[in-house]
Design a protein around this motif. Structure first.
Motif, mmCIF file in Angstrom:
data_model
loop_
_atom_site.group_PDB
_atom_site.id
_atom_site.type_symbol
_atom_site.label_atom_id
_atom_site.label_comp_id
_atom_site.label_asym_id
_atom_site.label_seq_id
_atom_site.Cartn_x
_atom_site.Cartn_y
_atom_site.Cartn_z
ATOM 1 N N ILE A 280 0.835 -1.204 0.000
ATOM 2 C CA ILE A 280 0.000 0.000 0.000
ATOM 3 C C ILE A 280 0.876 1.264 0.000
ATOM 4 O O ILE A 280 0.648 2.186 -0.791
ATOM 5 N N ARG A 281 1.871 1.311 0.872
ATOM 6 C CA ARG A 281 2.751 2.490 0.922
ATOM 7 C C ARG A 281 3.452 2.705 -0.419
ATOM 8 O O ARG A 281 3.505 3.823 -0.933
ATOM 9 N N ASN A 282 3.965 1.615 -1.003
ATOM 10 C CA ASN A 282 4.650 1.723 -2.294
ATOM 11 C C ASN A 282 3.687 2.143 -3.401
ATOM 12 O O ASN A 282 4.034 2.943 -4.277
ATOM 13 N N GLY A 283 2.462 1.610 -3.352
ATOM 14 C CA GLY A 283 1.461 1.967 -4.351
ATOM 15 C C GLY A 283 1.111 3.446 -4.303
ATOM 16 O O GLY A 283 0.978 4.104 -5.341
ATOM 17 N N ILE A 284 0.970 3.981 -3.102
ATOM 18 C CA ILE A 284 0.676 5.413 -2.951
ATOM 19 C C ILE A 284 1.841 6.246 -3.483
ATOM 20 O O ILE A 284 1.652 7.211 -4.217
ATOM 21 N N LYS A 285 3.048 5.833 -3.131
ATOM 22 C CA LYS A 285 4.252 6.547 -3.578
ATOM 23 C C LYS A 285 4.336 6.558 -5.113
ATOM 24 O O LYS A 285 4.746 7.541 -5.720
ATOM 25 N N GLU A 286 3.914 5.445 -5.729
ATOM 26 C CA GLU A 286 3.967 5.322 -7.195
ATOM 27 C C GLU A 286 2.681 5.814 -7.858
ATOM 28 O O GLU A 286 2.471 5.590 -9.058
ATOM 29 N N GLU A 287 1.807 6.472 -7.082
ATOM 30 C CA GLU A 287 0.559 7.050 -7.571
ATOM 31 C C GLU A 287 -0.361 6.018 -8.217
ATOM 32 O O GLU A 287 -1.047 6.292 -9.205
ATOM 33 N N LYS A 288 -0.398 4.814 -7.644
ATOM 34 C CA LYS A 288 -1.320 3.776 -8.105
ATOM 35 C C LYS A 288 -2.605 3.855 -7.279
ATOM 36 O O LYS A 288 -2.609 4.366 -6.155
ATOM 37 N N ASN A 289 -3.681 3.329 -7.824
ATOM 38 C CA ASN A 289 -4.947 3.292 -7.092
ATOM 39 C C ASN A 289 -4.952 2.092 -6.150
ATOM 40 O O ASN A 289 -5.078 0.955 -6.596
ATOM 41 N N ILE A 290 -4.814 2.344 -4.868
ATOM 42 C CA ILE A 290 -4.813 1.270 -3.868
ATOM 43 C C ILE A 290 -6.101 1.275 -3.030
ATOM 44 O O ILE A 290 -6.214 0.541 -2.055
ATOM 45 N N GLN A 291 -7.082 2.088 -3.444
ATOM 46 C CA GLN A 291 -8.294 2.252 -2.640
ATOM 47 C C GLN A 291 -9.014 0.945 -2.307
ATOM 48 O O GLN A 291 -9.543 0.819 -1.196
ATOM 49 N N PRO A 292 -9.067 -0.055 -3.194
ATOM 50 C CA PRO A 292 -9.760 -1.289 -2.825
ATOM 51 C C PRO A 292 -9.093 -2.040 -1.655
ATOM 52 O O PRO A 292 -9.708 -2.912 -1.042
ATOM 53 N N LEU A 293 -7.847 -1.699 -1.336
ATOM 54 C CA LEU A 293 -7.099 -2.431 -0.312
ATOM 55 C C LEU A 293 -7.271 -1.874 1.096
ATOM 56 O O LEU A 293 -6.813 -2.491 2.063
ATOM 57 N N ILE A 294 -7.905 -0.706 1.210
ATOM 58 C CA ILE A 294 -8.074 -0.100 2.534
ATOM 59 C C ILE A 294 -9.492 0.438 2.685
ATOM 60 O O ILE A 294 -10.161 0.738 1.703
ATOM 61 N N ASP A 295 -9.937 0.548 3.915
ATOM 62 C CA ASP A 295 -11.245 1.111 4.225
ATOM 63 C C ASP A 295 -11.329 2.528 3.653
ATOM 64 O O ASP A 295 -10.343 3.267 3.667
#
Length: 194
Positions: A164-179
């Protein structure tokens, strides 16, 4: 006596995998509640990558507020650093003498349990509930037939806070993985972007 499962983690950030495991454990065992114990500093992890304690606790609060049987806990914030599980278990058992506490861990942690401070005392005084992790079949450990260890056939989750941290840093959509409330908080605070 109410049975409480203690699920320790840095929760940096908490994600749906944590919630799936916690919910499965409380719904499919004899535990009455799960307390998500936010750890200020895991002796095996670098402290520099952690968000401040109050931010991680707030995310756990946001993620668990709709779960009646899952509660956030800051019990370790007031204990000497670094935190060792045996110290927390002793402290929480003294603070809440009417509760029966158990430990929740992944089978990867069970494999290294013999390296934990006073692990013998943990196994003497506390039940340990173990959920599966990705591996080549079941991980063999010296504790496989221990009376205080209960394996719970929970879903195997391949999500990590690092992803999740890496995805945010790389500007990927990680929303399905967190509330969604946790995502809103992370986004508003600009966490994990650097």
């Amino acid at each position: 006596m109410k049975k409480i499962g203690l699920y320790f983690g840095t929760f940096n950030p908490i994600h749906v995998g944590h919630l799936i495991i916690a919910n499965h454990m409380v719904e499919n065992s004899d535990l009455d509640e799960i307390w998500m114990v936010v750890t200020p500093h895991n002796p095996f992890k670098k402290k520099s990558s952690l968000l401040d304690n109050h931010h991680r606790l707030e995310m756990v609060y946001l993620a668990t507020e709709n779960y009646d049987k899952i509660k956030p806990s800051d019990i370790e914030f007031k204990l000497p650093q670094p935190n060792y599980t045996i110290n927390t278990l002793t402290h929480i058992s003294e603070k809440f003498p009417d509760y029966n506490f158990s430990l929740i861990m992944g089978e990867d942690n069970l494999k290294g349990l013999h390296k934990w401070k006073n692990y013998e005392a943990i196994l003497e005084d506390y039940q340990v509930y173990v959920y599966p992790r990705i591996s080549e079949g079941i991980i063999e450990t010296q504790f496989d037939n221990h009376l205080k260890i209960t394996r719970v056939n929970a879903p195997i989750i391949e999500i990590s806070s690092t992803i999740i941290r890496n995805g945010i840093k790389e500007e990927k959509n990680i929303q399905p993985l967190i509330d969604s409330r946790v995502w809103k908080y992370i986004d508003e605070m600009n966490f994990y972007k650097k």
